[in-house]
Scaffold this motif. Sequence first.
Motif, mmCIF file in Angstrom:
data_model
loop_
_atom_site.group_PDB
_atom_site.id
_atom_site.type_symbol
_atom_site.label_atom_id
_atom_site.label_comp_id
_atom_site.label_asym_id
_atom_site.label_seq_id
_atom_site.Cartn_x
_atom_site.Cartn_y
_atom_site.Cartn_z
ATOM 1 N N VAL A 107 0.847 -1.203 0.000
ATOM 2 C CA VAL A 107 0.000 0.000 0.000
ATOM 3 C C VAL A 107 0.878 1.247 0.000
ATOM 4 C CG1 VAL A 107 -1.619 1.367 1.393
ATOM 5 C CG2 VAL A 107 -2.041 -1.073 1.022
ATOM 6 N N ARG A 108 1.896 1.263 0.842
ATOM 7 C CA ARG A 108 2.782 2.431 0.899
ATOM 8 C C ARG A 108 3.500 2.647 -0.425
ATOM 9 N NH1 ARG A 108 4.392 0.725 6.835
ATOM 10 N NH2 ARG A 108 3.106 2.223 7.990
ATOM 11 N N ALA A 109 3.983 1.569 -1.031
ATOM 12 C CA ALA A 109 4.686 1.702 -2.316
ATOM 13 C C ALA A 109 3.742 2.226 -3.396
ATOM 14 C CB ALA A 109 5.280 0.356 -2.728
ATOM 15 N N THR A 110 2.509 1.742 -3.382
ATOM 16 C CA THR A 110 1.531 2.183 -4.379
ATOM 17 C C THR A 110 1.169 3.650 -4.170
ATOM 18 O OG1 THR A 110 0.659 -0.049 -4.558
ATOM 19 C CG2 THR A 110 -0.751 1.722 -5.357
ATOM 20 N N TYR A 111 0.924 4.042 -2.918
ATOM 21 C CA TYR A 111 0.605 5.443 -2.619
ATOM 22 C C TYR A 111 1.772 6.357 -3.010
ATOM 23 C CZ TYR A 111 -3.662 4.563 0.141
ATOM 24 O OH TYR A 111 -4.929 4.234 0.555
ATOM 25 N N THR A 112 2.992 5.925 -2.713
ATOM 26 C CA THR A 112 4.165 6.737 -3.050
ATOM 27 C C THR A 112 4.293 6.883 -4.561
ATOM 28 O OG1 THR A 112 5.295 6.115 -1.013
ATOM 29 C CG2 THR A 112 6.677 6.919 -2.827
ATOM 30 N N ALA A 113 4.118 5.792 -5.303
ATOM 31 C CA ALA A 113 4.200 5.858 -6.764
ATOM 32 C C ALA A 113 3.101 6.758 -7.333
ATOM 33 C CB ALA A 113 4.108 4.455 -7.360
ATOM 34 N N THR A 114 1.901 6.658 -6.768
ATOM 35 C CA THR A 114 0.796 7.505 -7.231
ATOM 36 C C THR A 114 1.111 8.972 -6.979
ATOM 37 O OG1 THR A 114 -0.796 5.740 -6.811
ATOM 38 C CG2 THR A 114 -1.672 7.981 -6.935
ATOM 39 N N LEU A 115 1.612 9.277 -5.801
ATOM 40 C CA LEU A 115 1.967 10.657 -5.488
ATOM 41 C C LEU A 115 3.130 11.127 -6.353
ATOM 42 C CD1 LEU A 115 1.373 13.135 -3.824
ATOM 43 C CD2 LEU A 115 2.764 12.178 -1.984
ATOM 44 N N GLN A 116 4.103 10.257 -6.615
ATOM 45 C CA GLN A 116 5.236 10.640 -7.459
ATOM 46 C C GLN A 116 4.770 11.022 -8.858
ATOM 47 O OE1 GLN A 116 8.624 10.985 -6.496
ATOM 48 N NE2 GLN A 116 8.463 12.124 -8.400
ATOM 49 N N ARG A 117 3.803 10.271 -9.394
ATOM 50 C CA ARG A 117 3.280 10.624 -10.729
ATOM 51 C C ARG A 117 2.650 12.012 -10.710
ATOM 52 N NH1 ARG A 117 1.879 5.241 -10.528
ATOM 53 N NH2 ARG A 117 -0.284 5.656 -9.954
ATOM 54 N N ARG A 118 1.970 12.358 -9.628
ATOM 55 C CA ARG A 118 1.369 13.697 -9.522
ATOM 56 C C ARG A 118 2.460 14.760 -9.375
ATOM 57 N NH1 ARG A 118 -3.848 14.566 -8.902
ATOM 58 N NH2 ARG A 118 -5.179 12.763 -9.092
ATOM 59 N N LEU A 119 3.485 14.467 -8.596
ATOM 60 C CA LEU A 119 4.586 15.421 -8.431
ATOM 61 C C LEU A 119 5.319 15.643 -9.751
ATOM 62 C CD1 LEU A 119 6.065 14.191 -5.033
ATOM 63 C CD2 LEU A 119 4.911 16.375 -5.445
ATOM 64 N N ASP A 120 5.436 14.605 -10.542
ATOM 65 C CA ASP A 120 6.123 14.717 -11.832
ATOM 66 C C ASP A 120 5.411 15.661 -12.793
ATOM 67 O OD1 ASP A 120 8.097 12.970 -10.985
ATOM 68 O OD2 ASP A 120 7.246 11.221 -12.022
ATOM 69 N N ARG A 121 4.128 15.914 -12.562
ATOM 70 C CA ARG A 121 3.376 16.831 -13.427
ATOM 71 C C ARG A 121 3.630 18.294 -13.077
ATOM 72 N NH1 ARG A 121 -2.205 13.774 -12.665
ATOM 73 N NH2 ARG A 121 -2.573 15.681 -11.519
ATOM 74 N N LEU A 122 4.238 18.545 -11.916
ATOM 75 C CA LEU A 122 4.505 19.919 -11.494
ATOM 76 C C LEU A 122 5.746 20.460 -12.186
ATOM 77 C CD1 LEU A 122 3.944 19.554 -7.640
ATOM 78 C CD2 LEU A 122 2.290 20.292 -9.378
ATOM 79 N N ASP A 123 5.801 21.780 -12.318
ATOM 80 C CA ASP A 123 7.021 22.364 -12.870
ATOM 81 C C ASP A 123 8.083 22.420 -11.756
ATOM 82 O OD1 ASP A 123 6.982 24.935 -11.446
ATOM 83 O OD2 ASP A 123 5.342 25.519 -12.791
ATOM 84 N N PRO A 124 9.353 22.618 -12.122
ATOM 85 C CA PRO A 124 10.430 22.596 -11.122
ATOM 86 C C PRO A 124 10.221 23.590 -9.973
ATOM 87 C CG PRO A 124 11.365 22.452 -13.309
ATOM 88 C CD PRO A 124 9.885 22.711 -13.483
ATOM 89 N N ALA A 125 9.691 24.755 -10.250
ATOM 90 C CA ALA A 125 9.476 25.748 -9.193
ATOM 91 C C ALA A 125 8.435 25.256 -8.189
ATOM 92 C CB ALA A 125 9.053 27.089 -9.798
ATOM 93 N N GLN A 126 7.376 24.624 -8.684
ATOM 94 C CA GLN A 126 6.351 24.088 -7.788
ATOM 95 C C GLN A 126 6.910 22.955 -6.929
ATOM 96 O OE1 GLN A 126 3.565 23.248 -10.969
ATOM 97 N NE2 GLN A 126 2.102 24.725 -10.115
ATOM 98 N N ARG A 127 7.701 22.062 -7.532
ATOM 99 C CA ARG A 127 8.311 20.970 -6.762
ATOM 100 C C ARG A 127 9.249 21.532 -5.694
ATOM 101 N NH1 ARG A 127 8.450 18.453 -11.734
ATOM 102 N NH2 ARG A 127 10.629 18.934 -12.049
ATOM 103 N N HIS A 128 10.019 22.548 -6.051
ATOM 104 C CA HIS A 128 10.937 23.165 -5.092
ATOM 105 C C HIS A 128 10.155 23.818 -3.940
ATOM 106 C CE1 HIS A 128 14.692 24.817 -3.685
ATOM 107 N NE2 HIS A 128 14.132 26.014 -3.605
#
Length: 143
Positions: A107-128
């Motif tokens: 569950v943790r790995a799946t949640y982390t991967a799901t969140l990572q996909r959402r983070l990958d959609r952000l621009d570098p300034a938003q991630r920072h």
Amino acid sequence: MSTATAAGTSTASRLRLVVGRLHRRLRTEGGSDLSPLLLSALVTIEGHGPLRLGELAAREAVSAPTMSRALAALDERGVVTRTPDPADARSVLLTLSPEGERVLAEVRATYTATLQRRLDRLDPAQRHALEDALPALEALLAD
């Protein structure tokens, strides 16, 4: 209401909304078929176990009968282990089974991967900006 108070209330409201919606999306997209109570009970047992049913119910802020029904579902899945309580022969202590550890890790790995996909959609300034905000967000968890 002062301008500072209004701004704080707005921040609190926006943060509550974002965190709540993000959590629901993670649960929905995460693919786990565990209810929020079952998942929370597993995490609590992992972090605070071994626990008696009453202690688990208190930590989860639910009644003992509600927790008893949840534990029946967890038992059925084989994710918890019940052992006699050496201090009280009428009680059992709850711990995670190896299957429970596996389920939580998945569950943790799946949640982390799901969140990572959402983070990958952000621009570098938003991630920072999110990275910079993490210490403050983590401080909100302190009791």
